[in-house]
Scaffold this motif. Structure first.
Motif, short mmCIF file in Angstrom:
data_model
loop_
_atom_site.label_atom_id
_atom_site.label_comp_id
_atom_site.label_asym_id
_atom_site.label_seq_id
_atom_site.Cartn_x
_atom_site.Cartn_y
_atom_site.Cartn_z
N TYR A 104 -3.82 -5.37 15.60
CA TYR A 104 -4.30 -4.53 14.50
C TYR A 104 -4.13 -3.05 14.79
N ALA A 105 -3.95 -2.65 16.04
CA ALA A 105 -3.77 -1.23 16.34
C ALA A 105 -2.47 -0.68 15.76
N SER A 106 -1.47 -1.56 15.54
CA SER A 106 -0.19 -1.10 15.01
C SER A 106 -0.30 -0.56 13.59
N PHE A 107 -1.30 -1.01 12.84
CA PHE A 107 -1.45 -0.55 11.47
C PHE A 107 -1.84 0.93 11.40
N GLU A 108 -2.21 1.50 12.55
CA GLU A 108 -2.58 2.90 12.58
C GLU A 108 -1.37 3.81 12.36
N TRP A 109 -0.16 3.30 12.63
CA TRP A 109 1.04 4.14 12.60
C TRP A 109 1.21 4.84 11.25
N PHE A 110 1.07 4.07 10.17
CA PHE A 110 1.31 4.63 8.83
C PHE A 110 0.09 4.40 7.93
N GLN A 111 -1.11 4.47 8.51
CA GLN A 111 -2.32 4.22 7.74
C GLN A 111 -2.52 5.26 6.65
N SER A 112 -2.32 6.53 6.98
CA SER A 112 -2.53 7.58 5.98
C SER A 112 -1.55 7.44 4.82
N LEU A 113 -0.32 7.04 5.10
CA LEU A 113 0.66 6.85 4.04
C LEU A 113 0.23 5.72 3.10
N LEU A 114 -0.16 4.59 3.66
CA LEU A 114 -0.56 3.46 2.83
C LEU A 114 -1.83 3.76 2.05
N LEU A 115 -2.76 4.50 2.65
CA LEU A 115 -3.98 4.88 1.93
C LEU A 115 -3.65 5.77 0.74
N ALA A 116 -2.75 6.74 0.95
CA ALA A 116 -2.37 7.63 -0.15
C ALA A 116 -1.67 6.87 -1.27
N ILE A 117 -0.81 5.94 -0.90
CA ILE A 117 -0.10 5.16 -1.92
C ILE A 117 -1.08 4.31 -2.71
N GLU A 118 -2.01 3.67 -2.02
CA GLU A 118 -2.95 2.78 -2.71
C GLU A 118 -3.89 3.55 -3.61
N GLU A 119 -4.33 4.73 -3.16
CA GLU A 119 -5.28 5.50 -3.96
C GLU A 119 -4.63 6.10 -5.21
N GLN A 120 -3.38 6.51 -5.11
CA GLN A 120 -2.76 7.24 -6.20
C GLN A 120 -1.75 6.42 -6.99
N ASP A 121 -1.61 5.15 -6.65
CA ASP A 121 -0.69 4.28 -7.39
C ASP A 121 -1.42 3.73 -8.61
N VAL A 122 -1.50 4.56 -9.64
CA VAL A 122 -2.27 4.19 -10.83
C VAL A 122 -1.61 3.03 -11.56
#
Length: 667
Positions: free
Chosen positions: A547-565
Motif C-alpha cells: 500500500y505504500a506504493s500508492f503514495e507516489w501519485f496520491q495527490s494526482l489521483l485525489l485532484a482528479i477524483e475531486e474535480q472530475d465532475v
C-alpha cells in the motif's frame, strides 16, 4: 501514509483463523457476518460465485482503519452498542446505513448489481455450437489484433526467399561464373545467394532502432499501416534472420574450402590440412571467422534473460557492431573467387556492403549526431523526492524540450557511467514546466544514482519527502550530479487520446506513463479555452503489491477524483501483497462508515487481490457497445499476455460490438 494505531484492549491476541489459500491475504482473516454490503471485499467474494446467483445477507464488509482517532473511537462504540442490542455481527438497518458510504464509493464498473446484469447480457453470450460463422468471426477478430504483425512477418519471409531465389538464379545460370561452379559446385551458388540475402538484411537492421526516426513516423499516417510499436521486435527479427543466413553462408564456404583443397591434392589428410590453411590464412576466411565470433557474442548477450540480468554486458557487446560492419566491408574486397570475364574486381562488383548499408546507416548516424547535440542542452535537477517503496522522483529542467503524454527519455549520469543511457517514462504533463521521472532502486546503476542524489531509502518509510534539488525548500547539503537527457521518444501511450474509451493498466512502477496521460487529461478538461477531447471515458487500473506504493501519485489521483465532475475517469486500485497480521486485526476490528479509503484516501475503495479481467472486459463490452476501446498496459509480461488474450477474446467482429485494441509499453 497509512498507519494502523493499536486501539484493541490489551491482552493476548485473538486466535488466528485458518488461512484460505484461494482467497487474498486480507479476506482470509475476516470472520463471517450477517451484514450485507457492496464493498471491495464483497466484490472479491462475489467473484467466486456466478453473477446471477442470489446474494446472501451474511456477507461481511470490513474497511481499513479510519485515519482519525475520533472516528476509531466512534467505530468501536457503534460496534459495542450493536453487539449489546442485536448480538455480535447481527445485521440490521443500522448496519446497512453504516455500509451505505462504502457502497456509494464503488465505481460503476464494479457494482455487483451491474456486474450481474452485464454477465447475463444476451449480446455477450457465446454460442455453444461453434459453427462456421463463429469461427469466421473469431478469425476476423484475431486478424484485427495480430494481422499487422503477421503481415510484416509474412512479407519479410517472402522478401528473404525472393532474394535467395534471385541469387540462386543469377549465380547458377549466369555464364560469367562457369569456372567457379565447376570448381566449387552448388555450394558456391548457395554461398553467393545467402551473401546477397545478408546484404538485404543489413539494409533494414539499423532503421528500427532509430528512436527519433520512429517517433517522427508515429506522427504520420504510417502509424495506421505499420506496427511501429513493434520496432524493437522487428530489429530482433532482422537479427535472427541475419544469424540464420550467416550459419548457412559459413557452412557453404566450409565446403568451398574443401573443394578448393581438392584441386591441390586428392589425399584426405593433406586435403584437410590445406582446407584448414585456407580458413586460417586467406583474407576472406579470416575476416569471416572474426565476424562470426562477434556475431555470436552479440547474440549471446542480447537474449532477454542475459540482457535483464546484466544490461552492461549487453550494452557494451552491442557496440561490437562497429568493427563488425568494417570487417564486412573488407570481407568482400579480397576478390578471391573471380568471374570468368573482366572486369574481375571492379568497384561495383566487390565490397558492395556499403551500398546496402548506406540507407539505414546514414539515418542512424545523422540521428545519433543530432541526439548527441540535443543531450548536451542545458539541464539541471530542480527537485529530488524520495517516495516509499525505494522509489525516487527526479524533476528536471531542460531547455528546448517539448514532449507528449506517455513519452520516455534516456537518462545518463556521467558520474555513474559515461556511456550508459537508461530509458525512463516521463510522469509529467506537457503543460508543466519540467520533466519528471520515477524510478525504483533495483540495480547497480539506479542504486549508485540514488546514492549520488543523497537519497537514504528506508523500506519502513511510508511518506514521501524532498531530499534535494535547486528548487527544493531544503538547505544545500550536497552537490547534485550532472545529468544528460536524450529525448523524448514516442510510445504506444501517445495514442490514448485517439480513442473514445481507454483502459489504462499499470502494475507497480509501470503506472508512470499513465501518470503523464492522466495529468494531461486533467489539464485539458480544466483548460478555459481548451479543445474538446475525443476521449469520453478512462478506466484507470493500478495494481500494487504494497500500500505504500500508492503514495507516489496520491495527490494526482485525489485532484482528479475531486474535480472530475463528469465522472470521465474511473480509478480502480488493487492491493495484491499480503497484509501483516497486526494490520489485518485492526481492519477486522473496525466498522464501516468512513467516506474515504484508508489506503489511498480516495473515495473509490481499494480492492484486495488480483482483478477479475473476465468480469471487467464483459462490463466494458456491455457499457460501450459499437465502440473501439484502447487497452494500454505497462508492466510484467505475464499480465501483458493476460490482457492481450482478453482483448482478443472479448472483441467483436461486427460493427455493433465492442472492439478492444491492446498496446504495451516497449523501450
Amino acid at each position: 501514509m497509512v498507519s494502523f494505531p493499536s486501539f484493541l484492549p490489551r491482552g493476548p491476541p485473538p486466535p488466528r483463523p485458518p488461512r484460505d489459500r484461494s482467497s487474498s491475504s486480507l479476506t482470509s482473516l475476516v470472520p463471517p457476518s450477517p451484514i450485507r454490503g457492496s464493498s471491495t471485499l464483497a466484490y472479491l467474494q462475489d467473484d467466486r460465485r456466478a453473477s446471477d446467483t442470489p446474494q446472501r445477507d451474511g456477507l461481511v464488509t470490513i474497511p481499513l482503519t479510519p485515519t482519525s482517532a475520533s472516528l476509531m473511537r466512534r467505530a468501536v462504540s457503534r460496534q459495542q452498542h450493536q453487539q449489546r442490542s442485536n448480538g455480535p455481527f447481527v445485521g440490521g438497518e443500522g448496519a446497512r446505513r453504516q455500509n451505505e458510504a462504502e457502497r456509494d464509493r464503488l465505481q460503476g464498473l464494479m457494482r455487483s448489481d451491474t456486474m450481474a446484469s452485464r454477465a447475463r447480457s444476451p449480446r455477450l453470450a457465446r454460442t455453444s455450437g461453434g459453427g462456421g460463422a463463429e469461427m469466421k468471426a473469431r478469425i476476423k477478430v484475431w486478424l484485427m489484433h495480430e494481422g499487422p504483425r503477421v503481415l510484416v512477418f509474412v512479407l519479410w519471409l517472402m522478401l528473404q526467399l525472393g532474394v535467395l531465389a534471385i541469387g540462386v538464379i543469377r549465380y547458377d545460370m549466369s555464364s560469367n561464373f562457369t569456372q567457379a561452379r565447376t570448381t566449387f559446385g552448388k555450394t558456391y551458388v548457395l554461398a553467393r545467394a545467402t551473401a546477397l540475402v545478408l546484404h538485404v538484411d543489413v539494409a533494414f537492421l539499423l532503421l528500427p532502432i532509430c528512436r527519433s526516426f520512429i517517433t517522427l513516423m508515429r506522427r504520420t499516417p504510417m502509424i495506421r499501416k505499420l506496427p511501429l510499436d513493434e520496432s524493437v521486435a522487428f530489429h530482433r527479427l532482422v537479427a535472427y534472420s541475419l544469424i540464420f543466413w550467416v550459419i548457412v553462408h559459413v557452412i557453404s564456404h566450409l565446403f568451398n574450402s574443401w573443394w578448393l583443397a581438392k584441386t591441390w591434392t586428392n589425399s584426405t589428410a593433406p586435403c584437410l590440412v590445406a582446407a584448414l590453411e585456407i580458413n586460417g590464412t586467406t583474407g576472406p576466411y579470416l575476416t569471416g571467422w572474426i565476424m562470426v565470433a562477434i556475431c555470436l557474442v552479440m547474440a549471446w548477450f542480447a537474449t532477454e534473460k542475459r540482457r535483464r540480468k546484466n544490461f552492461e554486458r549487453f550494452f557494451y557487446t552491442h557496440h561490437l557492431a562497429i568493427p563488425f560492419f568494417l570487417l564486412w566491408q573488407l570481407h568482400g574486397m579480397f576478390c578471391m573467387i573471380r568471374p570468368d570475364r573482366p572486369p574481375f574486381c571492379s568497384f561495383w562488383q566487390i565490397g558492395l556492403f556499403w551500398l546496402f548499408w548506406l540507407g539505414g546507416g546514414a539515418v542512424y548516424i545523422v540521428e545519433r549526431v543530432l541526439r548527441e547535440i540535443r543531450s548536451r542542452h542545458r539541464t539541471y535537477i530542480s527537485k529530488v523526492i524520495a517516495h516509499p517503496g525505494k522509489t525516487v522522483e527526479l524533476q528536471i529542467k531542460k531547455e528546448k524540450t517539448t514532449m507528449r503524454p506517455g513519452q520516455y527519455i534516456l537518462l545518463n549520469c556521467p558520474a555513474v557511467s559515461l556511456w550508459q543511457w537508461h530509458p525512463f517514462t516521463l510522469t509529467n504533463a506537457p503543460e508543466e514546466d519540467h520533466l519528471s521521472v520515477h524510478f525504483r532502486v533495483v540495480g547497480d546503476w539506479t542504486a549508485e544514482l540514488a546514492k549520488l542524489l543523497s537519497c537514504e531509502l528506508d523500506p519502513r518509510d511510508q511518506q514521501s519527502k524532498e531530499v534535494g534539488g535547486e528548487e527544493a525548500n531544503l538547505p544545500i547539503v550536497s552537490v547534485l550530479p550532472r545529468i544528460m537527457v536524450d529525448g523524448p521518444f514516442g510510445t504506444a501511450s501517445e495514442d490514448v487520446l485517439k480513442y473514445e474509451v481507454a483502459v489504462l493498466v499499470g502494475a507497480g512502477i509501470g503506472v508512470t506513463p499513465f501518470a503523464s496521460v492522466l495529468k494531461h487529461i486533467w489539464y485539458r478538461l480544466h483548460a478555459p479555452d481548451g479543445q474538446a477531447l475525443r476521449l469520453r471515458k478512462v478506466y484507470f487500473f493500478w495494481i500494487c503489491r504494497d500500500y505504500a506504493s500508492f503514495e507516489w501519485f496520491q495527490s494526482l489521483l485525489l485532484a482528479i477524483e475531486e474535480q472530475d465532475v463528469g465522472n470521465r475517469i474511473e480509478i480502480h486500485t488493487y492491493l495484491t501483497g499480503r497484509i501483516q497480521t497486526s494490520d489485518a486485526i485492526n481492519i477486522v476490528a473496525n466498522d464501516v462508515g468512513n467516506v474515504r479509503d484508508a489506503v489511498t484516501q480516495l473515495k473509490a475503495p481499494t480492492h484486495y487481490g488480483r482483478p477479475n479481467w473476465d468480469r471487467v472486459f464483459l462490463s466494458l463490452s456491455d457499457e460501450h457497445p459499437s465502440t473501439s476501446i484502447g487497452c494500454f498496459f505497462c508492466g510484467p509480461k505475464p499480465l501483458a499476455s493476460t490482457l492481450h488474450k482478453a482483448c482478443v477474446q472479448y472483441s467483436s467482429a461486427d460493427r455493433e460490438g465492442t472492439r478492444f485494441t491492446f498496446s504495451k509499453e516497449r523501450f
